[in-house]
Design an enzyme around this catalytic site. Structure first.
Site, short mmCIF file in Angstrom:
data_model
loop_
_atom_site.label_atom_id
_atom_site.label_comp_id
_atom_site.label_asym_id
_atom_site.label_seq_id
_atom_site.Cartn_x
_atom_site.Cartn_y
_atom_site.Cartn_z
N ASP A 297 0.81 -1.22 0.00
CA ASP A 297 0.00 0.00 0.00
C ASP A 297 0.85 1.27 0.00
OD1 ASP A 297 0.95 -0.34 2.55
OD2 ASP A 297 -0.98 -0.09 3.57
N GLU B 174 13.23 1.81 14.41
CA GLU B 174 13.08 2.90 13.44
C GLU B 174 12.75 4.17 14.22
OE1 GLU B 174 10.48 4.15 9.48
OE2 GLU B 174 9.70 2.68 10.88
#
Length: 373
Positions: free
Chosen positions: A28, A216
């Site tokens: 996506d 992250e």
């Protein structure tokens, strides 16, 4: 830098032609802008900020350049919004495989969250089957265009939701039918992977593969939990492992215990340089940890994360690295073999891809230097 090294620094055309392997790419996050516009019109989805494909592409990139992971993730409401039917999912998956193959990617693991595509009545199984159908269609189109690619699906559970075990079971049911593993994604802060221990324990009992987004936006605790509590095979991003590595400015480097463990155990890092700049995980390409991690021989790999939001491709990621770190074809091959070694397909198939596709592909590119004027 030696003259021999200079002679093997690839140009953009060679980078594109070089065989590449991709482990971290969101379905996506890689739609063609024109496809989003067309699917939105077909579905009556009227929430797009722009209906012109070029302007929409610019809007995605600008929104993703905010430096905030949370805002970066907000852009996905529009791509997911137009991926709610079997036809849309199949089209997007086919175009994904086709686009990657045209960029020289010979192996890719593409992740998506089935639970996000149920708004118009599809079941989890129908979502997986539609995407797998699209990947096979895209592989066939690539072959017709003279390219080759193999695509495997990673089923993602959202870390803020409560369906991880259900998605893990789904991944296990489809493991010989195009699904190669499992993943969890979403904002790290406040949503530790330990919330989904039942899913990871299930996958380990079933001898299945999984990766976890960790290291992250959040730091070393996220990496530690993913490895020591959950048993991840790979780290999605893992870029913050740099926080456990100290440089004294004189060339001396000291690894902390977690960094040493990650390197010693050859735990793959799914690094995504451009995406890391957008979310603030790294300040610039020059300061991206991939340079040091490469020098220290971590199991580093190069990935795109979200090609639409980052306005990138595998070739562009390598172009940035070649320009910044003067990487050669040998460096590109090293990253690519790392990725292939770390993939979730069977060992003999990984080995065949390395020995029959990747190494010959780089050997051909390197041989061109022998015939230069």
């Amino acid at each position: 830098m030696t003259s021999q090294t200079l002679n093997t620094i690839p140009n953009p055309q060679q980078i594109r032609r070089a065989p590449k392997a991709l482990l971290h790419d969101h379905l996506d996050g890689g739609l063609r802008p024109a496809t989003i516009v067309e699917l939105a019109a077909e579905a009556g989805y009227d929430a797009l900020p722009e209906t012109d494909a070029d302007r929409l592409e610019s809007w995605f990139r600008a929104s993703a350049d905010s430096g905030s992971l949370e805002r970066y993730l907000e852009t996905f409401s529009h791509t997911v919004g137009v991926m709610q039917t079997r036809e849309a999912l199949t089209r997007v998956a086919a175009e994904c495989a086709e686009d990657l193959a045209a960029d020289g990617v010979v192996y890719a693991e593409i992740r998506f969250a089935p639970e996000q595509h149920l708004e118009k009545g599809l079941t989890l199984e129908q979502v997986v089957e539609a995407v797998n159908e699209g990947f096979r269609e895209g592989e066939q189109r690539a072959r017709a265009d003279g390219n080759r690619i193999r695509v495997g699906a990673l089923l993602t559970a959202m870390r803020h939701a409560a369906r991880a075990l259900e998605i893990a079971e789904l991944a296990n049911r489809y493991r010989e039918l195009g699904v190669v593993g499992f993943d969890i994604a979403g904002a790290e802060a406040g949503h530790p992977p330990t919330r989904h221990l039942d899913a990871f324990e299930y996958l380990k009992r079933e001898n299945n593969h999984f990766t976890i987004h960790a290291g992250e936006a959040f730091g070393l605790p996220s990496i530690w939990q993913a490895l020591q509590w959950c048993g991840a095979d790979r780290l999605g991003h893992g870029v913050r492992i740099i926080d456990d590595i100290q440089e004294d400015g004189g060339g001396s480097v000291k690894l902390g215990r977690l960094a040493s463990y990650v390197r010693d155990k050859r735990i793959p890092l799914e690094l995504c340089p451009t995406s890391n700049l957008q979310t603030g995980a790294a300040p610039s390409y020059e300061e991206h940890p991939i340079g040091l991690l490469r020098r220290l021989h971590f199991r580093a790999t190069v990935n795109t994360d979200n090609r639409l939001m980052s306005g990138t491709s595998m070739s562009q990621e390598f172009e940035h690295l070649v320009r910044t770190f003067h990487y050669t074809l040998d460096d590109m091959q090293w990253f690519t073999v790392n990725a292939m070694k770390s993939s979730f397909i069977p060992f003999d198939e990984r080995l065949a891809m390395i020995n029959e596709v990747i190494k010959p592909g780089y050997a051909e590119l390197k041989s061109e230097w022998l015939f230069r004027d």
